[in-house]
Design an enzyme around this catalytic site. Structure first.
Site, PDB file in Angstrom:
ATOM      1  N   LYS A 174      13.577  -6.152   5.676  1.00 63.47           N
ATOM      2  CA  LYS A 174      12.319  -6.502   6.361  1.00 63.47           C
ATOM      3  C   LYS A 174      11.279  -6.929   5.335  1.00 63.47           C
ATOM      4  O   LYS A 174      10.794  -6.106   4.555  1.00 63.47           O
ATOM      5  CB  LYS A 174      11.761  -5.298   7.129  1.00 63.47           C
ATOM      6  CG  LYS A 174      10.576  -5.688   7.994  1.00 63.47           C
ATOM      7  CD  LYS A 174       9.708  -4.518   8.383  1.00 63.47           C
ATOM      8  CE  LYS A 174       8.539  -4.298   7.480  1.00 63.47           C
ATOM      9  NZ  LYS A 174       7.617  -5.439   7.355  1.00 63.47           N
ATOM     10  N   GLU A 248       8.776   1.853  -5.102  1.00 62.60           N
ATOM     11  CA  GLU A 248       7.996   1.162  -6.145  1.00 62.60           C
ATOM     12  C   GLU A 248       6.627   0.893  -5.539  1.00 62.60           C
ATOM     13  O   GLU A 248       6.523   0.129  -4.583  1.00 62.60           O
ATOM     14  CB  GLU A 248       8.648  -0.172  -6.529  1.00 62.60           C
ATOM     15  CG  GLU A 248      10.024  -0.069  -7.147  1.00 62.60           C
ATOM     16  CD  GLU A 248      10.006   0.535  -8.532  1.00 62.60           C
ATOM     17  OE1 GLU A 248       8.925   0.622  -9.146  1.00 62.60           O
ATOM     18  OE2 GLU A 248      11.083   0.954  -8.983  1.00 62.60           O
ATOM     19  N   CYS A 282       1.531  -5.775  -8.991  1.00 63.96           N
ATOM     20  CA  CYS A 282       1.525  -4.319  -9.186  1.00 63.96           C
ATOM     21  C   CYS A 282       1.269  -4.013 -10.660  1.00 63.96           C
ATOM     22  O   CYS A 282       0.737  -2.964 -11.001  1.00 63.96           O
ATOM     23  CB  CYS A 282       2.843  -3.721  -8.733  1.00 63.96           C
ATOM     24  SG  CYS A 282       4.266  -4.565  -9.428  1.00 63.96           S
ATOM     25  N   GLU A 383      -6.573   0.963  -7.005  1.00 64.34           N
ATOM     26  CA  GLU A 383      -5.952  -0.366  -7.047  1.00 64.34           C
ATOM     27  C   GLU A 383      -6.718  -1.314  -6.123  1.00 64.34           C
ATOM     28  O   GLU A 383      -6.875  -1.031  -4.941  1.00 64.34           O
ATOM     29  CB  GLU A 383      -4.490  -0.278  -6.600  1.00 64.34           C
ATOM     30  CG  GLU A 383      -3.754  -1.588  -6.759  1.00 64.34           C
ATOM     31  CD  GLU A 383      -2.308  -1.528  -6.285  1.00 64.34           C
ATOM     32  OE1 GLU A 383      -2.064  -1.042  -5.172  1.00 64.34           O
ATOM     33  OE2 GLU A 383      -1.427  -1.992  -7.039  1.00 64.34           O
TER      34      GLU A 383
HETATM   35  P1  NAD Z   1       2.188  -2.477   2.041  1.00 61.66           P
HETATM   36  O1  NAD Z   1       2.453  -1.079   1.634  1.00 61.66           O
HETATM   37  O2  NAD Z   1       1.058  -2.723   2.973  1.00 61.66           O
HETATM   38  O3  NAD Z   1       3.478  -3.088   2.761  1.00 61.66           O
HETATM   39  C1  NAD Z   1       4.740  -3.113   2.130  1.00 61.66           C
HETATM   40  C2  NAD Z   1       5.822  -3.259   3.186  1.00 61.66           C
HETATM   41  O4  NAD Z   1       5.875  -2.061   3.964  1.00 61.66           O
HETATM   42  C3  NAD Z   1       5.586  -4.392   4.176  1.00 61.66           C
HETATM   43  O5  NAD Z   1       6.821  -5.006   4.485  1.00 61.66           O
HETATM   44  C4  NAD Z   1       5.042  -3.668   5.394  1.00 61.66           C
HETATM   45  O6  NAD Z   1       5.226  -4.349   6.610  1.00 61.66           O
HETATM   46  C5  NAD Z   1       5.852  -2.385   5.349  1.00 61.66           C
HETATM   47  N1  NAD Z   1       5.307  -1.251   6.084  1.00 61.66           N
HETATM   48  C6  NAD Z   1       4.010  -1.026   6.461  1.00 61.66           C
HETATM   49  N2  NAD Z   1       3.931   0.172   7.082  1.00 61.66           N
HETATM   50  C7  NAD Z   1       5.164   0.706   7.095  1.00 61.66           C
HETATM   51  C8  NAD Z   1       5.713   1.939   7.582  1.00 61.66           C
HETATM   52  N3  NAD Z   1       4.943   2.848   8.178  1.00 61.66           N
HETATM   53  N4  NAD Z   1       7.028   2.183   7.401  1.00 61.66           N
HETATM   54  C9  NAD Z   1       7.816   1.280   6.760  1.00 61.66           C
HETATM   55  N5  NAD Z   1       7.346   0.096   6.300  1.00 61.66           N
HETATM   56  C10 NAD Z   1       6.040  -0.184   6.463  1.00 61.66           C
HETATM   57  O7  NAD Z   1       2.043  -3.326   0.693  1.00 61.66           O
HETATM   58  P2  NAD Z   1       1.682  -4.855   0.514  1.00 61.66           P
HETATM   59  O8  NAD Z   1       0.230  -5.048   0.843  1.00 61.66           O
HETATM   60  O9  NAD Z   1       2.684  -5.705   1.195  1.00 61.66           O
HETATM   61  O10 NAD Z   1       1.892  -5.038  -1.067  1.00 61.66           O
HETATM   62  C11 NAD Z   1       0.944  -4.677  -2.009  1.00 61.66           C
HETATM   63  C12 NAD Z   1       1.300  -3.350  -2.646  1.00 61.66           C
HETATM   64  O11 NAD Z   1       2.605  -3.394  -3.178  1.00 61.66           O
HETATM   65  C13 NAD Z   1       0.395  -2.999  -3.818  1.00 61.66           C
HETATM   66  O12 NAD Z   1       0.038  -1.642  -3.745  1.00 61.66           O
HETATM   67  C14 NAD Z   1       1.276  -3.248  -5.035  1.00 61.66           C
HETATM   68  O13 NAD Z   1       0.942  -2.522  -6.177  1.00 61.66           O
HETATM   69  C15 NAD Z   1       2.611  -2.866  -4.501  1.00 61.66           C
HETATM   70  N6  NAD Z   1       3.681  -3.452  -5.302  1.00 61.66           N
HETATM   71  C16 NAD Z   1       4.380  -2.630  -6.121  1.00 61.66           C
HETATM   72  C17 NAD Z   1       5.386  -3.144  -6.941  1.00 61.66           C
HETATM   73  C18 NAD Z   1       6.159  -2.244  -7.871  1.00 61.66           C
HETATM   74  O14 NAD Z   1       7.232  -2.650  -8.298  1.00 61.66           O
HETATM   75  N7  NAD Z   1       5.685  -1.066  -8.203  1.00 61.66           N
HETATM   76  C19 NAD Z   1       5.671  -4.504  -6.894  1.00 61.66           C
HETATM   77  C20 NAD Z   1       4.935  -5.319  -6.040  1.00 61.66           C
HETATM   78  C21 NAD Z   1       3.947  -4.773  -5.232  1.00 61.66           C
END
Ligand code: NAD
Length: 492
Positions: A174, A248, A282, A383
């Site tokens: 997803k 992550e 990130c 962040e």
């Molecule tokens: P997000 O947490 O809002 O969403 C990530 C994913 O989770 C999306 O596909 C979303 O639809 C899904 N999601 C949302 N609620 C959920 C739930 N309750 N259960 C399961 N899935 C759910 O993050 P984002 O805005 O898409 O991305 C930005 C974040 O990602 C930042 O915090 C960034 O630091 C992090 N990030 C981390 C890494 C790493 O490797 N550490 C890499 C890239 C991005």
């Protein structure tokens, strides 16, 4: 207007919901990239069932054969790199050079994991008994749920899907709702090279389907990249089913600049680390800690260079920084600019939304630098995920390291210095999963582990051979060829 379907059991099918959602270009809100399936738990059910069924045969395909499909996929990605990069820039805004890099990372990872098809080394060890053989092998786990964010729309899915497949697992994937097209592009490639039906399934949609993917009994591994808040929920939801959970999450990464640093190089690094991908990495260098002896000289140059960055549509070759990915992400950036001002930080450059001329129809914001930031301020701890960098002063390496470690996250850190002793001390004492010397906090390579400590991760790592540990588990095997009962030493 093109409508894109889910990919379940080898067929591109609409959601049972009958609903779709729009994917819009963040650089030009008038442009709708496509309509995507607003899936429900029932779609996840079908995808998990397909993956569970396919697992029965996929796990028995020899790993080198599975790897051949990955190698073919990598070649196909090479052929389509430019098209996929353009699609990605249109759907999430980062500049073309960076979206090419994103696809390249998917190529690199898929090639690297194809190589693992002929490795996945276990151990063969001497037995404590005569005529007995002892070894360990990696085994797949079954259906893996992959939940990914929007900032690396093809790279991150490849970091998960390629190792999962080469280890013999099947996948339900997803992507973030902001970047479904890059997900479709990646899965199409896997389909085209002959990955069997049901081995990889794609469902697009929001948090609800994510929840189902983390709780379904048939799912054995959940690999999630995204925010720490959602990662915590994913962890909690998956815990009752004892799933293997790989997280992550967020970052608040630091660049330390010592008084002996090459300042020009450090400025280059802070610009790229802070404003690359519009600060939406990130690993973004959202904090810079500068030795007081060079602080002012550094800040002047950093601010002048940031101010000169050309902001605009990422498809334009002259653009250096694209938009925020969405209106809500832009609102977050603007909110933190106000927080920074209210906290008493000094706004050195930027601080405003760009909404005229070429930026009129998108979610653009100026590259923004705050100085006189103290480590306790929210802009130094939380962040932001946008083009906002907080600059702090230090008077010693120890103080800089303490500031570096003072946040909840632990993904990446870096130091600029010409003193090898300082570099090694910082390398040892900064508690992060990734560390750079004389380079910014971004720029990881696919063959080393990627991930963070503290609120960034839960101990697993993406990429490198470390990823195999997420998508396989060890089986220890003893073969007794003595023809009699031999008791192990612990039993005699
Ligand atoms: P997000 O947490 O809002 O969403 C990530 C994913 O989770 C999306 O596909 C979303 O639809 C899904 N999601 C949302 N609620 C959920 C739930 N309750 N259960 C399961 N899935 C759910 O993050 P984002 O805005 O898409 O991305 C930005 C974040 O990602 C930042 O915090 C960034 O630091 C992090 N990030 C981390 C890494 C790493 O490797 N550490 C890499 C890239 C991005």
């Amino acid at each position: 207007m093109r409508t894109y379907n889910n990919y379940v059991a080898g067929a591109w099918t609409p959601s049972v919901s009958g609903r779709t959602f729009e994917n819009r270009n963040p650089a030009n809100n008038d442009e709708v990239i496509g309509l995507f399936q607003d899936s429900t738990a029932a779609d996840v059910e079908a995808a998990v069932n397909a993956a569970a069924q396919a697992y029965a045969t996929w796990r028995l395909v020899p790993a080198p054969k599975r790897a051949e499909l990955l190698l073919a996929a990598a070649a196909r990605l090479v052929e389509q790199k430019e098209t996929f990069a353009r699609d990605m820039t249109r759907e999430m805004g980062k500049v073309l050079e960076e979206t090419r890099g994103d696809v390249q990372e998917a190529i690199d990872m898929t090639q690297f994991m194809a190589g693992e098809g002929r490795r996945q080394y276990g151990q063969t060890v001497p037995s404590e008994l005569r005529d007995k053989f002892a070894m360990s092998v990696r085994q797949p786990l079954g259906v893996c749920s992959m939940i990914t964010p929007w900032n690396f729309p093809m790279a991150i899915p490849s970091w998960k899907i390629a190792p999962a497949l080469v280890c013999g697992n099947t996948v339900v994937f997803k992507p973030a709702t902001l970047t479904p097209l890059s997900a479709v592009n990646f899965v199409k490639v896997l389909e085209e090279v002959g990955v069997p039906a049901g081995v990889v399934n794609l469902v697009t949609g929001g948090p609800d389907i994510g929840t189902r993917m983390t709780t379904h009994d048939e799912v054995k591994v959940v690999s999630f990249t995204g925010s720490t808040a959602v990662g915590r929920l994913v962890n909690q939801n998956a815990a009752t089913g004892f799933k293997k959970v790989h997280l992550e999450m967020g970052g608040k990464n630091v660049i330390i600049i010592m008084d002996d640093a090459q300042l020009e190089l450090a400025v280059d690094g802070c610009l790229w680390g802070g404003f690359g991908t519009t600060g939406q990495r990130c690993t973004a260098a959202s904090r810079v800690v500068v030795h007081e002896k060079v602080h002012d000289a550094f800040l002047d140059e950093f601010a002048a260079r940031a101010k000169a960055l050309r902001v605009g549509n990422g498809l334009e070759p002259t653009t250096q920084m694209g938009p925020s990915v969405s209106e809500s992400q832009l609102q977050t950036v603007m909110k933190y600019v106000e927080i920074g001002k209210a906290e008493g930080a000094r706004l050195v450059t930027g601080g405003r939304r760009l909404d005229s001329g070429a930026c009129a129809r998108g979610w653009f914001h100026e590259p923004t630098i705050f100085a006189d930031v103290t480590p306790s301020m929210r802009i130094a701890r939380e962040e932001i995920f946008g083009p906002v960098v907080s600059v702090m002063r230090c008077s010693s390496l120890d103080q800089a390291i303490a500031i570096g470690n003072e946040v909840a996250y632990g993904l990446s850190a870096s130091i600029y210095t010409r003193d090898i002793n300082k570099a090694f001390q910082a390398m040892r004492d900064l508690y992060t999963g990734i560390f750079y010397v004389n380079a910014p906090t971004i720029g990881a390579e696919v063959h080393l582990p990627f991930g963070g400590t503290k609120a960034t991760g839960n101990g697993h790592r993406e990429a490198g051979t470390a990823a195999l540990d997420v998508f396989s588990e060890w089986k220890s095997i003893y073969v007794d060829f003595s023809g009699k009962l031999q008791r192990a030493q612990i039993d005699t």
